[in-house]
Scaffold this active site. Sequence first.
Site, PDB file in Angstrom:
ATOM      1  N   SER B 130       0.838  -1.092  -0.044  1.00  7.79           N
ATOM      2  CA  SER B 130       0.014   0.009  -0.083  1.00  7.79           C
ATOM      3  C   SER B 130       0.867   1.239   0.117  1.00  7.79           C
ATOM      4  CB  SER B 130      -1.051  -0.219   1.250  1.00  7.79           C
ATOM      5  OG  SER B 130      -2.013   0.878   1.078  1.00  7.79           O
ATOM      6  N   HIS B 172      -4.152  -0.949  -4.464  1.00  9.76           N
ATOM      7  CA  HIS B 172      -5.834  -1.305  -4.425  1.00  9.76           C
ATOM      8  C   HIS B 172      -6.359  -0.748  -5.614  1.00  9.76           C
ATOM      9  CE1 HIS B 172      -5.324  -1.160   0.084  1.00  9.76           C
ATOM     10  NE2 HIS B 172      -4.394  -0.208  -0.136  1.00  9.76           N
ATOM     11  N   GLU B 199      -5.347  -5.683  -5.159  1.00  6.51           N
ATOM     12  CA  GLU B 199      -5.083  -5.873  -3.466  1.00  6.51           C
ATOM     13  C   GLU B 199      -4.485  -7.464  -3.670  1.00  6.51           C
ATOM     14  OE1 GLU B 199      -8.570  -5.188  -1.466  1.00  6.51           O
ATOM     15  OE2 GLU B 199      -8.273  -2.844  -1.473  1.00  6.51           O
TER      16      GLU B 199
END
Lengths: 280, 280
Positions: B130, B172, B199
């Site tokens: 992330s 994501h 993800e």
Amino acid sequence: MSQVEGTLVIIGGAEDKKGNCDILREFVKLSGSKHARILVITVATELPIEVGNQYIEVFQRIGVEDVRVLDVSNRDAANSPSAVQQIENATGVFFTGGDQIRITTLLGGTQIDAALHKGLEKGMVLAGTSAGASMMSSTMIVEGTGETNPKIGIVDMAPGMEFIRGVVIDQHFAQRGRLGRLLSAVAQYPHHLGLGIDENTAVVVEGLSFRVIGDGAVSVVDAGSLVYSNLPHLRKDDDLALCGIKLHILPAGYRFHLRDRMPILDGDEDSKREGNRELK
Amino acid sequence: MSQVEGTLVIIGGAEDKKGNCDILREFVKLSGSKHARILVITVATELPIEVGNQYIEVFQRIGVEDVRVLDVSNRDAANSPSAVQQIENATGVFFTGGDQIRITTLLGGTQIDAALHKGLEKGMVLAGTSAGASMMSSTMIVEGTGETNPKIGIVDMAPGMEFIRGVVIDQHFAQRGRLGRLLSAVAQYPHHLGLGIDENTAVVVEGLSFRVIGDGAVSVVDAGSLVYSNLPHLRKDDDLALCGIKLHILPAGYRFHLRDRMPILDGDEDSKREGNRELK
């Protein structure tokens, strides 16, 4: 050979109905402005009265005097002479959202179906939003999962109403993260151009090209340029590998040639059409 | 000239921590399996204790004996000899999620920064998820809006930690509908390849190429092939028009050559590497 039989206004859902209503206004303008006779077909929705009244209110507010609603809840109704007459009388027909499979199963092969195709040939304008957009093509996306990478299993397809050939349409495109499902659809037959239409955005198709109107953009996904696809060897739910897709992002004012599969960038064709932004 | 200094594992967020933990296992394997010495750096998060404990638990469960957490809450700490020593001692360093701007502003130009680059050159493995993925490149996406068409105003960019050059990373990706924002980023400098990582999906970068592992796919957005962009003439918040983008969708097992900007499709290079799916 023209890919489309007449003028289509294909809307990605959630078109503005309270503000300037730019997209609905353009549809009315194409349908004859003050002389427009608009017919709203609510067959896609299970709330035909509410949805019908909403569109009557909007179209009246933007100046249409002759606006009617036609609901069809069974195939008998889709073959009735009065329904056909309403279509023959209309200068513009508008399909609301709902479920695209209701449109094709209730109207497919009926007198309404025939009257719509005939009307288009004679210059009627045909618009559709959301489900009413998806059903425009020869093969349509019925449903599918958003916000995922491309997989065969995530998209269900079925025959559409065939008002435009050579494309597959998806709506609510950016807003619902539908790149994966549109890629999954066009990868199955890369002859089809994928048109991902954002909310409150539309393509106006005339002849072999379209122009974009509204707030968002149209993503043209061209899998014809694929250099590799693992699709022939896949099982359902396997992940798709796709190499060499071509992608064009076209906001309002931009135009695209459907047969050449290319954006029209220099206004070389008919830049005379009103409302077209100068591109170069 | 290599685009990357060592082995990177760049994870699109939300990697599995309860099931097979395939991505974290691969990172551990690359870091020396049973002999791995893992250092988790929690600088990106404002919950360093909770997040640190979570990763200690996962890495211990999958068999790592030597796993430590390093938190950095100010630049003094990022220059401390003990922090540098922990990095020098590690075979694998893992950056958690959080806010990527915390990573660059707290670590940039410090002794930790220098030790990480030096460690990579000596064979250390560097992973990030992330925010820890975004910061890997020379220019990174700080934040931006998802589920929209591309516009200049929707993406904020800033200098990244420069562990890999020539790319901009988004995470994501499918799950948050980030095609528009990644396109907005790469359109500004089409030399950069956009890597949109889903993800529970990761790219493992070694030398000039990467391979994909995990559940989803990596979307490689190559704006180098652009034939038209209206960006030079735009005002902030205007819609971007982009024609001729190249797009590749690569699920697990597929590989991509960063300098050639092409998928590696025939296993012609080093198909000897374990875990690579046979492609032809």
